[in-house]
Design a protein around this motif. Structure first.
Motif, PDB file in Angstrom:
ATOM      1  N   GLY A  72      23.351   4.864  21.977  1.00 44.90           N
ATOM      2  CA  GLY A  72      22.602   4.469  20.838  1.00 44.90           C
ATOM      3  C   GLY A  72      20.422   4.875  20.889  1.00 44.90           C
ATOM      4  O   GLY A  72      20.361   4.755  22.111  1.00 44.90           O
ATOM      5  N   GLY A  73      20.207   4.950  19.569  1.00 44.19           N
ATOM      6  CA  GLY A  73      18.780   5.226  20.184  1.00 44.19           C
ATOM      7  C   GLY A  73      17.332   5.251  18.889  1.00 44.19           C
ATOM      8  O   GLY A  73      18.419   5.186  17.585  1.00 44.19           O
ATOM      9  N   ASP A  74      16.543   5.533  19.031  1.00 47.42           N
ATOM     10  CA  ASP A  74      16.329   6.124  17.650  1.00 47.42           C
ATOM     11  C   ASP A  74      16.630   7.424  16.454  1.00 47.42           C
ATOM     12  O   ASP A  74      16.469   8.223  17.089  1.00 47.42           O
ATOM     13  N   ALA A  75      16.160   7.186  15.747  1.00 49.58           N
ATOM     14  CA  ALA A  75      16.383   8.895  14.322  1.00 49.58           C
ATOM     15  C   ALA A  75      15.208   9.383  14.838  1.00 49.58           C
ATOM     16  O   ALA A  75      14.285   8.866  14.679  1.00 49.58           O
ATOM     17  N   LEU A  76      15.729  10.155  14.327  1.00 49.49           N
ATOM     18  CA  LEU A  76      14.270  11.980  14.934  1.00 49.49           C
ATOM     19  C   LEU A  76      13.829  11.460  13.573  1.00 49.49           C
ATOM     20  O   LEU A  76      14.838  10.792  12.465  1.00 49.49           O
ATOM     21  N   PRO A  77      12.763  12.421  12.665  1.00 48.61           N
ATOM     22  CA  PRO A  77      12.298  12.311  11.514  1.00 48.61           C
ATOM     23  C   PRO A  77      13.413  12.852  10.605  1.00 48.61           C
ATOM     24  O   PRO A  77      14.197  13.889  10.921  1.00 48.61           O
ATOM     25  N   ASP A  78      13.823  12.717   9.474  1.00 46.74           N
ATOM     26  CA  ASP A  78      14.684  12.678   8.880  1.00 46.74           C
ATOM     27  C   ASP A  78      16.254  12.667   9.448  1.00 46.74           C
ATOM     28  O   ASP A  78      16.946  13.462   8.356  1.00 46.74           O
ATOM     29  N   GLU A  79      16.529  12.171   9.972  1.00 47.20           N
ATOM     30  CA  GLU A  79      17.588  12.084  10.789  1.00 47.20           C
ATOM     31  C   GLU A  79      18.453  10.615   9.900  1.00 47.20           C
ATOM     32  O   GLU A  79      17.495   9.524  10.452  1.00 47.20           O
ATOM     33  N   GLY A  80      19.490  10.894   9.975  1.00 38.78           N
ATOM     34  CA  GLY A  80      19.813   8.956   8.971  1.00 38.78           C
ATOM     35  C   GLY A  80      20.575   7.830  10.565  1.00 38.78           C
ATOM     36  O   GLY A  80      20.679   8.797  11.672  1.00 38.78           O
ATOM     37  N   ALA A  81      20.496   6.918  10.643  1.00 40.76           N
ATOM     38  CA  ALA A  81      21.094   6.198  11.387  1.00 40.76           C
ATOM     39  C   ALA A  81      22.454   7.042  11.905  1.00 40.76           C
ATOM     40  O   ALA A  81      22.294   6.340  13.044  1.00 40.76           O
ATOM     41  N   ALA A  82      23.608   7.294  10.888  1.00 42.73           N
ATOM     42  CA  ALA A  82      24.569   7.184  12.019  1.00 42.73           C
ATOM     43  C   ALA A  82      24.366   8.722  12.787  1.00 42.73           C
ATOM     44  O   ALA A  82      25.132   8.739  14.248  1.00 42.73           O
ATOM     45  N   ALA A  83      23.332   9.423  12.312  1.00 43.75           N
ATOM     46  CA  ALA A  83      23.933  10.661  13.425  1.00 43.75           C
ATOM     47  C   ALA A  83      22.940  10.082  14.380  1.00 43.75           C
ATOM     48  O   ALA A  83      23.095  11.135  14.991  1.00 43.75           O
ATOM     49  N   ALA A  84      21.810   9.867  14.697  1.00 42.17           N
ATOM     50  CA  ALA A  84      21.384   9.178  15.747  1.00 42.17           C
ATOM     51  C   ALA A  84      21.536   8.607  16.597  1.00 42.17           C
ATOM     52  O   ALA A  84      21.889   8.886  17.471  1.00 42.17           O
ATOM     53  N   ALA A  85      23.307   7.909  16.286  1.00 42.47           N
ATOM     54  CA  ALA A  85      23.623   6.976  16.795  1.00 42.47           C
ATOM     55  C   ALA A  85      24.815   8.257  17.524  1.00 42.47           C
ATOM     56  O   ALA A  85      24.557   8.083  18.895  1.00 42.47           O
ATOM     57  N   ASP A 111       0.837  -1.141   0.169  1.00 41.99           N
ATOM     58  CA  ASP A 111      -0.519   0.491  -0.175  1.00 41.99           C
ATOM     59  C   ASP A 111       0.689   1.167   0.161  1.00 41.99           C
ATOM     60  O   ASP A 111       1.484   2.073   0.804  1.00 41.99           O
ATOM     61  N   TYR A 112       1.155   2.247  -0.735  1.00 39.01           N
ATOM     62  CA  TYR A 112       1.918   2.915  -1.267  1.00 39.01           C
ATOM     63  C   TYR A 112       1.436   4.088  -0.694  1.00 39.01           C
ATOM     64  O   TYR A 112       2.665   4.979   0.319  1.00 39.01           O
ATOM     65  N   ALA A 113       0.344   4.096  -0.550  1.00 39.20           N
ATOM     66  CA  ALA A 113      -0.525   5.753   0.185  1.00 39.20           C
ATOM     67  C   ALA A 113       0.151   5.651   1.870  1.00 39.20           C
ATOM     68  O   ALA A 113      -0.087   6.130   2.305  1.00 39.20           O
ATOM     69  N   ALA A 114      -0.136   3.717   2.310  1.00 42.07           N
ATOM     70  CA  ALA A 114      -0.002   4.022   3.736  1.00 42.07           C
ATOM     71  C   ALA A 114       1.324   2.948   3.861  1.00 42.07           C
ATOM     72  O   ALA A 114       0.766   1.919   4.346  1.00 42.07           O
ATOM     73  N   PRO A 115       2.384   3.499   3.534  1.00 41.35           N
ATOM     74  CA  PRO A 115       3.713   2.027   4.218  1.00 41.35           C
ATOM     75  C   PRO A 115       3.632   1.999   5.461  1.00 41.35           C
ATOM     76  O   PRO A 115       3.163   2.629   6.423  1.00 41.35           O
ATOM     77  N   GLY A 116       4.070   1.114   5.843  1.00 38.41           N
ATOM     78  CA  GLY A 116       4.106  -0.162   7.059  1.00 38.41           C
ATOM     79  C   GLY A 116       5.139   0.960   7.804  1.00 38.41           C
ATOM     80  O   GLY A 116       6.182   2.049   7.240  1.00 38.41           O
ATOM     81  N   HIS A 117       4.925   1.066   9.180  1.00 39.71           N
ATOM     82  CA  HIS A 117       6.255   2.336   9.768  1.00 39.71           C
ATOM     83  C   HIS A 117       7.064   0.942  10.533  1.00 39.71           C
ATOM     84  O   HIS A 117       6.820   0.262  10.608  1.00 39.71           O
ATOM     85  N   ARG A 118       8.259   1.302  10.593  1.00 34.78           N
ATOM     86  CA  ARG A 118       9.128   0.598  11.133  1.00 34.78           C
ATOM     87  C   ARG A 118      10.275   2.351  12.076  1.00 34.78           C
ATOM     88  O   ARG A 118      10.358   3.287  11.785  1.00 34.78           O
ATOM     89  N   ARG A 119      10.779   1.630  13.300  1.00 27.19           N
ATOM     90  CA  ARG A 119      12.139   2.569  13.826  1.00 27.19           C
ATOM     91  C   ARG A 119      12.924   2.055  12.933  1.00 27.19           C
ATOM     92  O   ARG A 119      13.057   1.255  12.618  1.00 27.19           O
ATOM     93  N   ILE A 120      13.769   3.144  13.297  1.00 27.74           N
ATOM     94  CA  ILE A 120      15.131   3.603  12.855  1.00 27.74           C
ATOM     95  C   ILE A 120      16.128   3.776  14.343  1.00 27.74           C
ATOM     96  O   ILE A 120      15.864   4.186  14.690  1.00 27.74           O
ATOM     97  N   GLY A 121      16.885   3.084  14.236  1.00 27.97           N
ATOM     98  CA  GLY A 121      17.838   3.103  15.402  1.00 27.97           C
ATOM     99  C   GLY A 121      19.186   2.971  15.175  1.00 27.97           C
ATOM    100  O   GLY A 121      19.177   2.533  14.166  1.00 27.97           O
ATOM    101  N   GLY A 122      20.348   3.701  15.982  1.00 29.84           N
ATOM    102  CA  GLY A 122      21.388   4.057  15.245  1.00 29.84           C
ATOM    103  C   GLY A 122      22.210   3.090  16.863  1.00 29.84           C
ATOM    104  O   GLY A 122      21.972   3.947  17.921  1.00 29.84           O
ATOM    105  N   GLN A 123      23.610   2.801  16.840  1.00 27.53           N
ATOM    106  CA  GLN A 123      24.028   3.131  18.002  1.00 27.53           C
ATOM    107  C   GLN A 123      25.609   2.436  17.985  1.00 27.53           C
ATOM    108  O   GLN A 123      26.038   1.799  16.920  1.00 27.53           O
ATOM    109  N   LEU A 124      26.527   2.719  18.545  1.00 34.29           N
ATOM    110  CA  LEU A 124      27.456   2.325  18.360  1.00 34.29           C
ATOM    111  C   LEU A 124      28.286   1.947  19.559  1.00 34.29           C
ATOM    112  O   LEU A 124      28.361   1.565  21.079  1.00 34.29           O
ATOM    113  N   LEU A 125      29.746   0.400  18.628  1.00 31.88           N
ATOM    114  CA  LEU A 125      29.952  -0.444  19.371  1.00 31.88           C
ATOM    115  C   LEU A 125      31.131   0.572  20.047  1.00 31.88           C
ATOM    116  O   LEU A 125      32.172   0.760  19.179  1.00 31.88           O
ATOM    117  N   ILE A 126      31.412   0.801  21.033  1.00 28.05           N
ATOM    118  CA  ILE A 126      33.097   1.289  21.590  1.00 28.05           C
ATOM    119  C   ILE A 126      33.469   0.468  23.184  1.00 28.05           C
ATOM    120  O   ILE A 126      32.679   0.330  23.430  1.00 28.05           O
TER     121      ILE A 126
END
Length: 189
Positions: free
Chosen positions: A49-62, A12-27
């Motif tokens: 690490g944690g969840d990305a904000l809208p329009d934020e990439g995973a690396a920036a979120a991490a 359904d292109y009008a209502a795509p499924g919701h998925r969470r994007i997260g970024g974590q760092l192995l330190i």
């Protein structure tokens, strides 16, 4: 069966499924122990690490989340793996966690780690941090998170290409019942 195959009838292109994007760092520290934080909102220890904000990439979120978690500015060095986590009964949606190499912290940087504070009416997000030997992950992390950390360390130490996991397992290890097993495992403390 021959003939045309119905294409994308399940999309359904009008209502795509919701998925969470997260970024974590192995330190890690100089001894090769992994930095883990203990959240107040769920059992077990996790990588910063944690969840990305809208329009934020995973690396920036991490990096943003690691700074919030530890007060340190960490530079992403490279992608180690992506781990898909199914939705769980508590309401968390399906998610993709991107794990990046956060490097090795020197002793002076470790001494500067400060956990975030909370407003007076709220519990702090994180309760503690520590560096854990890779052999001791089982006693600290939920099983899927321990597998994720172990896989990230393997990519790093063996100079492997980034890996794709599902629920902390390489896709080559998946079984048809994976979804049911994963949901059950998410419910475990």
């Amino acid at each position: 069966m021959k003939g045309p195959i119905p294409v994308h009838e399940d999309t359904d292109y009008a209502a795509p499924g919701h998925r969470r994007i997260g970024g974590q760092l192995l330190i890690r520290n100089d001894a090769g122990h992994v930095l883990l934080v203990r959240p107040s909102y769920k059992p077990g220890w996790i990588m910063p690490g944690g969840d990305a904000l809208p329009d934020e990439g995973a690396a920036a979120a991490a990096c943003r989340e690691a700074r919030q978690d530890t007060s340190l500015t960490i530079k992403v060095q490279r992608l180690l793996l992506v781990d898909r986590i199914p939705a769980n009964p508590e309401g968390a949606v399906e998610g993709y966690n991107f794990v990046f190499d956060g490097g090795v912290l020197a002793a002076d940087a470790i001494s500067e780690i400060t956990l975030p504070t909370a407003r007076p009416e709220r519990q702090p997000e994180l309760l503690d941090f520590k560096f854990v030997h890779p052999d001791d992950l089982v006693g600290h992390c939920k099983p899927y998170h321990g597998r994720r950390v172990t896989a990230a360390l393997a990519v790093l130490t063996n100079a492997l290409a980034p890996q794709y996991l599902e629920f902390g397992r390489p896709v080559s290890d998946l079984e048809e019942e994976h979804g049911k097993r994963a949901t059950t495992e998410l419910q475990k403390p």
